[in-house]
Design an enzyme around this catalytic site. Structure first.
Site, PDB file in Angstrom:
ATOM      1  CG  ASN A  77      38.516  41.889  39.832  1.00  0.00           C
ATOM      2  OD1 ASN A  77      37.661  41.752  40.695  1.00  0.00           O
ATOM      3  ND2 ASN A  77      38.250  41.752  38.537  1.00  0.00           N
ATOM      4  CD  GLU A 102      38.473  44.686  35.162  1.00  0.00           C
ATOM      5  OE1 GLU A 102      37.686  45.378  34.478  1.00  0.00           O
ATOM      6  OE2 GLU A 102      38.494  43.440  35.115  1.00  0.00           O
ATOM      7  CB  CYS A 144      44.771  39.875  40.513  1.00  0.00           C
ATOM      8  SG  CYS A 144      44.994  39.492  38.767  1.00  0.00           S
ATOM      9  CD  GLU A 180      43.902  35.857  42.778  1.00  0.00           C
ATOM     10  OE1 GLU A 180      43.614  36.993  42.345  1.00  0.00           O
ATOM     11  OE2 GLU A 180      43.713  34.809  42.137  1.00  0.00           O
ATOM     12  CB  CYS A 186      46.644  35.444  36.590  1.00  0.00           C
ATOM     13  SG  CYS A 186      47.461  36.653  37.645  1.00  0.00           S
ATOM     14  CB  CYS A 224      47.720  35.844  41.444  1.00  0.00           C
ATOM     15  SG  CYS A 224      47.055  37.510  41.226  1.00  0.00           S
TER      16      CYS A 224
HETATM   17  N1  THU Z   1      41.594  38.324  37.948  1.00  0.00           N
HETATM   18  C1  THU Z   1      41.823  38.254  39.289  1.00  0.00           C
HETATM   19  O1  THU Z   1      41.450  39.166  40.058  1.00  0.00           O
HETATM   20  N2  THU Z   1      42.468  37.162  39.755  1.00  0.00           N
HETATM   21  C2  THU Z   1      42.891  36.128  38.989  1.00  0.00           C
HETATM   22  O2  THU Z   1      43.567  35.240  39.491  1.00  0.00           O
HETATM   23  C3  THU Z   1      42.521  36.062  37.577  1.00  0.00           C
HETATM   24  C4  THU Z   1      42.026  37.331  36.992  1.00  0.00           C
HETATM   25  C5  THU Z   1      40.905  39.515  37.434  1.00  0.00           C
HETATM   26  C6  THU Z   1      41.809  40.458  36.663  1.00  0.00           C
HETATM   27  C7  THU Z   1      40.810  41.177  35.791  1.00  0.00           C
HETATM   28  O3  THU Z   1      40.285  42.281  36.509  1.00  0.00           O
HETATM   29  C8  THU Z   1      39.703  40.153  35.560  1.00  0.00           C
HETATM   30  O4  THU Z   1      39.891  39.154  36.533  1.00  0.00           O
HETATM   31  C9  THU Z   1      39.722  39.542  34.168  1.00  0.00           C
HETATM   32  O5  THU Z   1      40.980  39.046  33.859  1.00  0.00           O
END
Ligand code: THU
Length: 130
Positions: free
Chosen positions: A39, A41, A50, A52, A83, A86
């Site tokens: 991920n 941000e 994310c 994925e 999520c 994804c």
């Molecule tokens: N996140 C992912 O990378 N993948 C997921 O399937 C769920 C959430 C990340 C997004 C964000 O940077 C952090 O987790 C908190 O939501």
């Protein structure tokens, strides 16, 4: 290199200063090649991506569009559920029976499939009005 080792390693590269929640993903493409993502941000929160999505982008950039296995790992109390966005992204490139392993950094694992993660998915047939 196993998918688990690849996802565990790339997770450490996550840029997650806002959530402090690092996620690593590894996918095996049809060729057997492993692609990874973490991920990333952003201070403008909706611009974050994310793990994925990163792995899928790397696969497509590598010239492949079919995935055969997925592994996702995070430091969470129960194996991380991808999520909604994804799930749709995984369904774009993997069949319903593709195995998805969801893991915690302390050894917890749950195995599921893309189909089970996204029942009733939106697909191209829903745009066919002829
Ligand atoms: N996140 C992912 O990378 N993948 C997921 O399937 C769920 C959430 C990340 C997004 C964000 O940077 C952090 O987790 C908190 O939501």
């Amino acid at each position: 290199m196993t998918l688990k080792n690849a996802a565990t390693a790339v997770r450490l590269n996550a840029h997650a200063p806002y959530s402090n929640f690092k996620v690593g993903a590894a996918i095996r493409a049809a060729s057997g090649q492993i692609y990874v993502g973490c991920n990333v941000e952003n201070v403008a929160y909706p611009e974050g991506t994310c793990a994925e999505a990163g792995a899928i982008a790397a696969m497509v950039a590598g010239g492949e569009t079919r995935l055969t296995e997925v592994f996702v790992i995070a430091d969470c109390p129960a194996p991380i559920p991808p999520c909604g966005g994804c799930r749709q992204k995984l369904a774009e490139f993997g069949a319903g029976d593709v195995t998805v392993t969801l893991a915690t950094t302390d050894g917890g694992e749950r195995t599921t499939t893309i189909g089970d993660l996204l029942p009733g998915k939106f697909d191209a047939s829903h745009m066919d009005r002829s």
